[in-house]
Design a protein around this motif. Structure first.
Motif, PDB file in Angstrom:
ATOM      1  N   ALA A  54       3.734  64.402  25.448  1.00  0.00           N
ATOM      2  CA  ALA A  54       3.541  63.042  25.959  1.00  0.00           C
ATOM      3  C   ALA A  54       4.876  62.303  26.039  1.00  0.00           C
ATOM      4  CB  ALA A  54       2.559  62.283  25.064  1.00  0.00           C
ATOM      5  N   GLN A  57       6.780  63.632  29.053  1.00  0.00           N
ATOM      6  CA  GLN A  57       6.204  63.166  30.318  1.00  0.00           C
ATOM      7  C   GLN A  57       6.426  61.673  30.532  1.00  0.00           C
ATOM      8  OE1 GLN A  57       2.375  64.968  29.547  1.00  0.00           O
ATOM      9  NE2 GLN A  57       2.713  66.538  31.094  1.00  0.00           N
ATOM     10  N   SER A  58       6.510  60.918  29.424  1.00  0.00           N
ATOM     11  CA  SER A  58       6.749  59.475  29.561  1.00  0.00           C
ATOM     12  C   SER A  58       8.117  59.213  30.181  1.00  0.00           C
ATOM     13  CB  SER A  58       6.637  58.771  28.204  1.00  0.00           C
ATOM     14  OG  SER A  58       7.749  59.045  27.368  1.00  0.00           O
ATOM     15  N   GLU A  62       9.291  57.512  34.007  1.00  0.00           N
ATOM     16  CA  GLU A  62      10.066  56.261  34.033  1.00  0.00           C
ATOM     17  C   GLU A  62      11.520  56.430  34.455  1.00  0.00           C
ATOM     18  OE1 GLU A  62       8.893  53.201  33.342  1.00  0.00           O
ATOM     19  OE2 GLU A  62       6.860  53.922  32.945  1.00  0.00           O
ATOM     20  N   ILE A  75      12.419  55.310  25.524  1.00  0.00           N
ATOM     21  CA  ILE A  75      11.054  55.443  26.063  1.00  0.00           C
ATOM     22  C   ILE A  75      10.320  56.614  25.407  1.00  0.00           C
ATOM     23  CG2 ILE A  75       9.754  56.049  28.153  1.00  0.00           C
ATOM     24  CD1 ILE A  75      11.795  54.239  29.677  1.00  0.00           C
ATOM     25  N   PRO A  76      10.874  57.823  25.452  1.00  0.00           N
ATOM     26  CA  PRO A  76      10.172  58.928  24.786  1.00  0.00           C
ATOM     27  C   PRO A  76      10.176  58.797  23.262  1.00  0.00           C
ATOM     28  CG  PRO A  76      12.264  59.671  25.669  1.00  0.00           C
ATOM     29  CD  PRO A  76      12.047  58.292  26.196  1.00  0.00           C
ATOM     30  N   VAL A  79       7.234  56.934  21.920  1.00  0.00           N
ATOM     31  CA  VAL A  79       5.974  57.691  21.901  1.00  0.00           C
ATOM     32  C   VAL A  79       5.854  58.447  20.578  1.00  0.00           C
ATOM     33  CG1 VAL A  79       4.703  59.600  22.983  1.00  0.00           C
ATOM     34  CG2 VAL A  79       5.884  57.897  24.414  1.00  0.00           C
TER      35      VAL A  79
END
Ligand SMILES: [Mn+2]
Length: 162
Positions: A54, A57-58, A62, A75-76, A79
């Motif tokens: 996840a 993929q995030s 972005e 960003i990752p 998660v």
């Protein structure tokens, strides 16, 4: 360990196998990582895998030119932190590559500045539980003005070899 070394250890049922490799073509490199499971997978390993996927993929969703390097890493990372495993993601999200496999820009905590169109950057979140197991998934992203192109086409669904 985030970057282990090959050893004489015989692969056994229940092991997680993290494969980090690439190729060289016309002086340019690639770099990719997949983690697969031998025989069986524990619930915790499966949760780690799904969290790292996840996170990977995030960033694909972005990433684009003009993003701050701290954001590309953050960003990752968020998660993994939100899943409760932030303490076990112990390196920057990735690095540039080209003629060498580890090139500017890097993505440590002190990284500043923006990413630019045309950069090829790795997206390689991981979770490393000391003395137990780890998972890392690494793709190469070509940054564009509007997003990114994923250059690594190997599948990422969970693989448990029987
Ligand atoms: Mn790498």
């Amino acid at each position: 360990m985030p970057h282990g070394r090959a050893s004489e250890k015989v692969i056994q049922s229940g092991d997680a196998l993290t494969l980090d490799f690439g190729c060289l073509y016309n002086h340019y490199v690639s770099d990719m990582t997949r983690t697969i499971y031998i025989g069986s997978i524990s619930d915790q390993e499966q949760e780690f895998y799904e969290t790292v996927l996840a996170a990977n993929q995030s960033l694909i969703a972005e990433a684009k030119a003009g993003m701050m390097r701290s954001e590309f890493d953050g960003i990752p990372r968020s998660v993994i932190e939100e899943a409760g495993y932030g303490d076990y993601f112990t390196h920057g999200i990735g690095h540039g590559m080209g003629l060498d496999v580890h090139e500017f820009p890097f993505f440590g905590a002190a990284a500043t500045g923006q990413i630019e169109a045309g950069m090829v950057l790795t997206d390689e979140p991981g979770i490393y539980l000391p003395d137990k197991y780890c998972v890392r998934i690494e793709d190469d992203l070509l940054i564009t003005e509007t997003g990114c192109e994923v250059l690594t086409h190997a599948p990422k669904e969970l693989i448990v070899l029987k």
